[in-house]
Design an enzyme around this catalytic site. Structure first.
Site, PDB file in Angstrom:
ATOM      1  N   ASN A   1      -5.278   5.045  22.117  1.00  0.00           N
ATOM      2  CA  ASN A   1      -4.343   4.052  21.580  1.00  0.00           C
ATOM      3  C   ASN A   1      -3.326   3.657  22.637  1.00  0.00           C
ATOM      4  O   ASN A   1      -3.009   4.451  23.517  1.00  0.00           O
ATOM      5  CB  ASN A   1      -3.611   4.627  20.357  1.00  0.00           C
ATOM      6  CG  ASN A   1      -2.867   3.567  19.580  1.00  0.00           C
ATOM      7  OD1 ASN A   1      -3.410   2.474  19.346  1.00  0.00           O
ATOM      8  ND2 ASN A   1      -1.636   3.843  19.170  1.00  0.00           N
ATOM      9  N   ARG A   2      -2.848   2.419  22.547  1.00  0.00           N
ATOM     10  CA  ARG A   2      -1.822   1.940  23.475  1.00  0.00           C
ATOM     11  C   ARG A   2      -0.602   2.868  23.436  1.00  0.00           C
ATOM     12  O   ARG A   2      -0.022   3.200  24.443  1.00  0.00           O
ATOM     13  CB  ARG A   2      -1.436   0.510  23.062  1.00  0.00           C
ATOM     14  CG  ARG A   2      -0.364  -0.120  23.874  1.00  0.00           C
ATOM     15  CD  ARG A   2      -0.140  -1.542  23.417  1.00  0.00           C
ATOM     16  NE  ARG A   2       0.287  -1.627  22.019  1.00  0.00           N
ATOM     17  CZ  ARG A   2       0.478  -2.776  21.372  1.00  0.00           C
ATOM     18  NH1 ARG A   2       0.259  -3.925  21.974  1.00  0.00           N
ATOM     19  NH2 ARG A   2       0.875  -2.786  20.116  1.00  0.00           N
TER      20      ARG A   2
ATOM     21  N   LYS B   1       0.807  -1.226   0.000  1.00  0.00           N
ATOM     22  CA  LYS B   1       0.000   0.000   0.000  1.00  0.00           C
ATOM     23  C   LYS B   1       0.846   1.285   0.000  1.00  0.00           C
ATOM     24  O   LYS B   1       0.371   2.332  -0.417  1.00  0.00           O
ATOM     25  CB  LYS B   1      -0.936   0.011   1.216  1.00  0.00           C
ATOM     26  CG  LYS B   1      -2.083  -0.965   1.108  1.00  0.00           C
ATOM     27  CD  LYS B   1      -2.987  -0.806   2.315  1.00  0.00           C
ATOM     28  CE  LYS B   1      -4.203  -1.694   2.211  1.00  0.00           C
ATOM     29  NZ  LYS B   1      -5.180  -1.381   3.249  1.00  0.00           N
TER      30      LYS B   1
HETATM   31  P1  ATR Z   1      -3.682  -1.191  10.331  1.00  0.00           P
HETATM   32  O1  ATR Z   1      -2.780  -0.410   9.441  1.00  0.00           O
HETATM   33  O2  ATR Z   1      -4.275  -2.410   9.711  1.00  0.00           O
HETATM   34  O3  ATR Z   1      -4.718  -0.344  11.006  1.00  0.00           O
HETATM   35  P2  ATR Z   1      -1.510  -1.317  12.249  1.00  0.00           P
HETATM   36  O4  ATR Z   1      -0.862  -0.168  11.639  1.00  0.00           O
HETATM   37  O5  ATR Z   1      -0.712  -2.541  12.527  1.00  0.00           O
HETATM   38  O6  ATR Z   1      -2.780  -1.849  11.474  1.00  0.00           O
HETATM   39  O7  ATR Z   1      -2.184  -0.779  13.612  1.00  0.00           O
HETATM   40  C1  ATR Z   1      -2.517  -1.601  14.596  1.00  0.00           C
HETATM   41  C2  ATR Z   1      -3.202  -0.822  15.732  1.00  0.00           C
HETATM   42  O8  ATR Z   1      -3.625  -1.807  16.648  1.00  0.00           O
HETATM   43  C3  ATR Z   1      -2.302   0.118  16.490  1.00  0.00           C
HETATM   44  O9  ATR Z   1      -3.085   1.157  17.001  1.00  0.00           O
HETATM   45  C4  ATR Z   1      -1.792  -0.767  17.627  1.00  0.00           C
HETATM   46  O10 ATR Z   1      -1.411  -0.072  18.790  1.00  0.00           O
HETATM   47  P3  ATR Z   1       0.066   0.594  18.913  1.00  0.00           P
HETATM   48  O11 ATR Z   1       0.026   1.833  18.073  1.00  0.00           O
HETATM   49  O12 ATR Z   1       0.239   0.865  20.343  1.00  0.00           O
HETATM   50  O13 ATR Z   1       1.011  -0.451  18.370  1.00  0.00           O
HETATM   51  C5  ATR Z   1      -3.041  -1.552  17.909  1.00  0.00           C
HETATM   52  N1  ATR Z   1      -2.767  -2.827  18.576  1.00  0.00           N
HETATM   53  C6  ATR Z   1      -2.411  -3.996  17.979  1.00  0.00           C
HETATM   54  N2  ATR Z   1      -2.287  -4.975  18.898  1.00  0.00           N
HETATM   55  C7  ATR Z   1      -2.595  -4.429  20.112  1.00  0.00           C
HETATM   56  C8  ATR Z   1      -2.673  -4.916  21.448  1.00  0.00           C
HETATM   57  N3  ATR Z   1      -2.410  -6.207  21.730  1.00  0.00           N
HETATM   58  N4  ATR Z   1      -3.032  -4.066  22.419  1.00  0.00           N
HETATM   59  C9  ATR Z   1      -3.308  -2.772  22.160  1.00  0.00           C
HETATM   60  N5  ATR Z   1      -3.255  -2.241  20.901  1.00  0.00           N
HETATM   61  C10 ATR Z   1      -2.901  -3.044  19.890  1.00  0.00           C
END
Ligand code: ATR
Length: 280
Positions: free
Chosen positions: A153-154, A66
């Site tokens: 967000n985390r 992408k």
């Molecule tokens: P996409 O582009 O498909 O949206 P990504 O860029 O991998 O996916 O984003 C994943 C999101 O899920 C992020 O907000 C991530 O949090 P972080 O920014 O803190 O990494 C969140 N995420 C994924 N696994 C998580 C978990 N186990 N607990 C909390 N947040 C999680």
């Protein structure tokens, strides 16, 4: 004959051919949607040259290309530029133009099910997550006249980056996951955009929803399973649900509109797609 397709890796299980071939049929357009899998070990530039030398109206792009596709395009629309990722390319007057249909597709799916949400607009929205999907959804919702769009967000810095896109001055704050959990009752819509709860880890939930306001619309973009644990819990608490597979359907719907200038009929497709997914 309209030629459409998809690049990505791996894509053999993609639902896009299923969706677009139905759109073609229901719109009475002759065409074909082809999978062009590009192995990461292949020469990407050659693969793109090969694809763009064909008589093709446009194609979708999925993981992991992408962003990688961007230097090979002639133009990007504003949304794709702001999001920094392209999921749809259209061939127009000899130019290859990149779009991102995720955000607008998501809003289209929400509009289809909960139109009244966009009529009386003093609504408060919470987006959970700050990845690519959250960015697209935030950006698309910005223009919808809602009162507040907060992000939790985390990693708060990633959410801060997204709210920099807010160039229209609506209320937007970044919250910790804990604060979001405590203040869940303040929201009319809660949109879960992380991968938490996706098969095979379907027993996980990103935040506890106990504080939820009755009648809140709770949305999860995860579509495997169709009804995530997050949605099940929301339902128990009196929420109205919005399912992830409808985003999949409407991001495709918007891409199809870009390629063919046709607003494809979607009757029955939500349920049919649900059945396909449940059969997997
Ligand atoms: P996409 O582009 O498909 O949206 P990504 O860029 O991998 O996916 O984003 C994943 C999101 O899920 C992020 O907000 C991530 O949090 P972080 O920014 O803190 O990494 C969140 N995420 C994924 N696994 C998580 C978990 N186990 N607990 C909390 N947040 C999680």
């Amino acid at each position: 004959m309209v030629q459409l397709g998809l690049i990505g890796y791996p894509i053999e299980h993609s639902l896009s051919p299923w969706i677009h071939e139905r759109f073609l049929k229901q719109s009475k357009i002759k065409g074909k949607y082809t999978l062009y899998e590009i192995n990461p070990e292949e020469n990407f530039e050659k693969a793109i040259e090969n694809l763009t030398s064909k008589q093709i109206a446009g194609f979708n792009i999925t993981v992991p290309y992408k962003q990688k596709i961007i230097p090979y395009l002639d133009q990007l629309d504003k949304e794709a530029r702001d999001i920094g990722a392209v999921n749809t390319v259209k061939h127009s007057n000899g130019k290859w133009i990149g779009y991102n249909t995720d955000g607008k597709g998501y809003v289209r799916s929400l509009y289809k099910k909960y139109e009244s949400l966009f009529i009386n607009k003093n609504k408060k929205v919470l987006i959970i997550g700050a990845g690519g999907a959250a960015r697209g959804i935030y950006y698309a919702l910005l223009g919808e006249g809602l009162e507040t769009i907060n992000i939790t967000n985390r990693t708060p810095d990633k959410a801060e980056e997204i709210i920099q896109l807010n160039d229209i001055g609506i209320n937007s704050e970044v919250l910790s996951l804990q604060t979001a959990e405590e203040q869940a009752h303040e929201y009319d819509v809660i949109i879960q955009t992380t991968s938490v709860g996706m098969k095979p880890r379907s027993n996980e939930m990103i935040i506890n929803l106990s504080a939820l306001k009755e009648g809140c619309i709770v949305s999860d973009i995860v579509y495997q399973p169709i009804k995530t644990k997050f949605l099940k819990r929301a339902e128990e608490l009196g929420a109205k649900l919005h399912y992830g597979h409808t985003m999949l359907l409407y991001q495709a719907h918007y891409a199809f509109e870009l390629w063919t200038d046709t607003f494809a009929p979607t009757e029955g497709m939500d349920e049919a797609l649900q059945q396909v997914l449940e059969g997997r």
